[in-house]
Design a protein around this motif. Structure first.
Motif, PDB file in Angstrom:
ATOM      1  N   LEU A   6       7.954 -15.924 -13.332  1.00  0.00           N
ATOM      2  CA  LEU A   6       6.817 -15.719 -13.950  1.00  0.00           C
ATOM      3  C   LEU A   6       5.747 -15.652 -12.991  1.00  0.00           C
ATOM      4  O   LEU A   6       4.998 -16.643 -12.859  1.00  0.00           O
ATOM      5  N   THR A  12       7.332 -10.038 -15.250  1.00  0.00           N
ATOM      6  CA  THR A  12       8.273 -10.976 -15.087  1.00  0.00           C
ATOM      7  C   THR A  12       9.510 -10.395 -14.394  1.00  0.00           C
ATOM      8  O   THR A  12      10.076  -9.265 -14.482  1.00  0.00           O
ATOM      9  N   LEU A  78       9.079 -15.400 -23.820  1.00  0.00           N
ATOM     10  CA  LEU A  78       8.392 -15.666 -22.570  1.00  0.00           C
ATOM     11  C   LEU A  78       7.014 -15.762 -22.781  1.00  0.00           C
ATOM     12  O   LEU A  78       6.464 -16.534 -22.293  1.00  0.00           O
ATOM     13  N   ARG A  82       5.412 -19.481 -21.734  1.00  0.00           N
ATOM     14  CA  ARG A  82       5.142 -19.146 -20.309  1.00  0.00           C
ATOM     15  C   ARG A  82       4.760 -20.435 -19.508  1.00  0.00           C
ATOM     16  O   ARG A  82       5.013 -20.356 -18.397  1.00  0.00           O
ATOM     17  N   GLN A  85       7.373 -22.638 -18.907  1.00  0.00           N
ATOM     18  CA  GLN A  85       8.301 -22.138 -17.848  1.00  0.00           C
ATOM     19  C   GLN A  85       7.948 -22.326 -16.385  1.00  0.00           C
ATOM     20  O   GLN A  85       8.676 -22.638 -15.485  1.00  0.00           O
ATOM     21  N   ARG A  86       6.500 -22.102 -16.222  1.00  0.00           N
ATOM     22  CA  ARG A  86       5.877 -22.349 -14.977  1.00  0.00           C
ATOM     23  C   ARG A  86       6.019 -23.832 -14.662  1.00  0.00           C
ATOM     24  O   ARG A  86       6.353 -24.155 -13.334  1.00  0.00           O
TER      25      ARG A  86
END
Length: 224
Positions: A6, A12, A78, A82, A85-86
């Motif tokens: 990302l 993405t 996603l 987000r 995930q980062r």
């Protein structure tokens, strides 16, 4: 989610990962691989599996990046994850750097990053790989050891300060004793009372203070 990357402000893109990087610390690689194979068959073709010839590791990637845009459920995953995930990708990179540096303590996380890692571990512990879990445990233990060492050093410093303070207060007691010998009980009482108020722990202080107060009262009575 782990097979996606990302970039800030960009679309993405897919990531190529080894099988081990897709396994939580409690997962079996064989079980995870069996699941992945269901999505790499001709009927699905969502994932592509290959083998790294150098390491003989299974490599996994999303077959088409269009999946991230055109599959509504994937877009929702996603969007909802987000930030996590980062953060997870940061944890992954940090854990690999730590391992590459022979697990040097200098590569471990400390606050404020450690606080983010602790929050992620509490909420999504099952998503951490074995290496990432070891990185988390090592970071937490190292920080706790440093905290305890600092507390011990502070206690030692406080003890040294208190010893010096008691030494100074002991001089008040000695001066009070000398004032008593010089038959100046009022002065003796003032010095000894000052030492008492400041928490002097000299064993003779209670006796000398009582003696000085009694002598000062007797002198005041005689003076009247």
């Amino acid at each position: 989610l782990r097979l996606s990357h990302l970039p800030e402000g960009q679309r993405t893109v897919r990531r190529r990962l080894q099988l081990a990087e897709l396994c939580g610390h409690d997962d079996s690689e064989a079980q995870v691989l069996d699941t992945l194979r269901h999505f790499s068959r001709d009927q699905a073709r969502l994932l592509t599996l290959s083998t790294d010839l150098e390491t003989d590791s299974v490599i996994v990637e999303v077959t088409h990046e269009a999946l991230f845009e055109n599959w509504a459920l994937c877009r929702r995953w996603l969007a909802e994850n987000r930030d996590d995930q980062r953060l997870h990708q940061r944890i992954t990179a940090a854990a690999h750097l730590w391992a590459a540096a022979d697990r040097a303590p200098g590569r471990l996380w400390r606050p404020p990053d450690l606080e983010l890692l602790l929050r992620f571990q509490r909420q999504r512990d099952e998503d951490l790989t074995q290496l990432e879990r070891e990185f988390f445990v090592a970071s937490a233990e190292h920080f706790e050891a440093q905290r305890l060492a600092k507390e011990a050093a502070d206690r030692q410093l406080a003890q040294m300060y208190e010893q010096m303070r008691q030494q100074v207060l002991a001089t008040y007691v000695e001066h009070g004793r000398q004032e008593l010998l010089a038959e100046r009980p009022q002065h003796a009482a003032l010095r000894l009372h000052r030492a008492y108020q400041q928490g002097c722990q000299h064993p003779m202080l209670p006796y000398l203070l009582a003696l000085a107060v009694e002598a000062a009262r007797a002198r005041a009575t005689l003076g009247e």
